[in-house]
Design an enzyme around this catalytic site. Structure first.
Site: not given
Length: 430
Positions: A145, A222, A225, A248, A388
């Site tokens: 991202h 990261d 997700q 999220k 993104c």
């Protein structure tokens, strides 16, 4: 879904962790609404998830009954606000199995969390682990991202360091055969997505972390997700930092998390200056509070943090293992269904092994924006664009993609609605 639809390689056992999807859906008020005369099919949870009543009610109750500033007042309302805020920190720490609540820093989103870590590196850093300059290298991946690309590019511009990256295979996996060459004695930090927001790939950690440890590099994940969808255990992952965001994972917007090893956080300089992050202040200079307060300058997003704590309670009550299994079965079903659509190309792994419930695809001869508009006219909400993640689109030679992303409230009937909608797209555009 029949077991025959589950590809070989998925675990087969009788006592799968389960929950009642329809009962879960009843917790989300927005899922009852209509869009363009159709019952809404929400397939954009990778962008932002919907929020259950249990989160909305906790946030409303906090604003109605406990609205005060935190870590400032000794009066009752201020104390209640502080207890709720710090209680949420303890919930988040438990959710990711952090060794200490003091390793959990609240930010406004994962982007800010990554920027905070990137800002800690400089040519004049006191701690050699954060000292960086010409000749040093930062390693990311091609599937990141933008929030895990741009901060490192800016750091390289400031310091003269070099940015390098893992490539992506045709199947949507990281190209790891260059690991030993890419992560070397010049590497200061390796930062990459645990789960890709575009390809759905669940990336490996043990080999990359082991190599980083060999050369003395730090590792950041990261987990934006990942944290909403699969169990995330920072001690098991054995990394140095993770970042994720509340909106999220059934929580509100405006709140994110940085987890870091405490001894690293203690060596990092403040990111923002102001109230609440100080130890002492005089006109001649200031000293700073210990983590996590050092990184939480000013009035924080209090009700958002409380809402995130409620979201953690909600997800924990259902069970992250059950959520992960539900999405794995759903992804297997969706892959079978979408791969049967003529002219459809899926980007990323085509089996549910080592991938999450994010499916990006293209229809031959139809721009993703047209796909998205037709689907929306039928009440099917997907995301279109570069997500993104423009380097991913460039890697696969497309200007944009259509993305359907699932969550704990997604059903196979909604996947079927997506497929019917794609049939309409094909009829309209030939």
């Amino acid at each position: 879904m029949s077991t025959a639809a589950i590809p070989q390689g998925m675990p087969q056992y009788e006592d799968k962790p389960r929950f009642d999807v329809e009962k879960v859906r009843a917790d989300f008020p927005i899922l009852d609404r209509e869009v363009n005369g159709h019952r809404m099919v929400y397939l954009d949870s990778g962008n932002t998830s919907q929020k259950p009543r249990q989160v909305l009610e906790v946030m409303q109750a906090h604003l109605e009954r406990h609205n005060g500033n935190v870590s400032r007042s000794v009066h009752t309302v201020g104390t209640e606000a502080t207890e709720a805020y710090e209680g949420a920190r303890a919930k988040v720490a438990g959710f990711i199995n952090a060794p200490s609540v003091d390793e959990v820093v609240f930010t406004k989103n994962a982007t800010e969390s990554i920027n905070l870590v990137a800002y800690s590196f400089s040519e004049r850093a006191d701690d050699p682990r954060f000292r960086i300059g010409p000749g040093d290298e930062i390693v990311i991946s091609e599937m990141e991202h933008h929030s895990n690309i741009v901060p490192w590019q800016l750091l390289c511009e400031r310091t003269g360091a070099t940015l390098r990256w893992f490539s992506i295979t045709d199947q949507g996996r990281l190209q790891l055969d260059t690991l030993d060459e890419l992560v070397n004695e010049r590497t200061k930090i390796v930062s990459y997505a645990l789960v890709s927001n575009t390809l759905g790939t669940i990336n490996p950690t043990s080999a990359i972390t082991a190599r980083a440890r060999e050369v003395g590099a730090l590792v950041m994940l990261d987990a934006s997700q990942a944290a909403p969808h699969i169990p995330v255990d920072v001690q098991d992952l054995n990394v140095d930092f993770i970042a994720f965001t509340g909106h999220k994972m059934c929580g509100p917007t405006g709140v994110g998390v940085l987890w870091g090893r405490y001894e690293l956080l203690s060596a990092m300089p403040p990111f923002l200056g102001g109230g609440s992050m100080i130890e002492t202040v005089s006109m001649g200079g200031s000293t700073f509070a210990a983590p996590p307060a050092r990184f939480e300058a000013g009035t924080p997003p209090i009700v958002e943090v409380v809402g995130l704590g409620a979201a953690v309670d909600y997800l924990t009550g259902i069970g992250m293992e059950a959520i992960a299994w539900h999405e794995k079965e759903l992804t297997a079903y969706a892959l079978d269904a979408l791969l049967a659509v003529p002219g459809l190309r899926i980007f990323g792994p085509e089996t549910p092994v080592g991938r999450g419930g994010t499916l990006s695809f293209a229809l031959d001869g139809v721009h993703p924006h047209d796909v998205g508009q037709v689907l929306d006219s039928l009440g099917v909400e997907v995301r279109v664009g570069h997500h993104c993640a423009r380097p991913v689109c460039a890697r696969y030679g497309v200007p944009a993609m259509t993305r359907a992303s699932f969550y704990l409230y997604t059903t196979t009937e909604e996947v079927d609605a997506l497929v019917r909608g794609l049939d309409q797209v094909r009829k309209i555009f030939g």
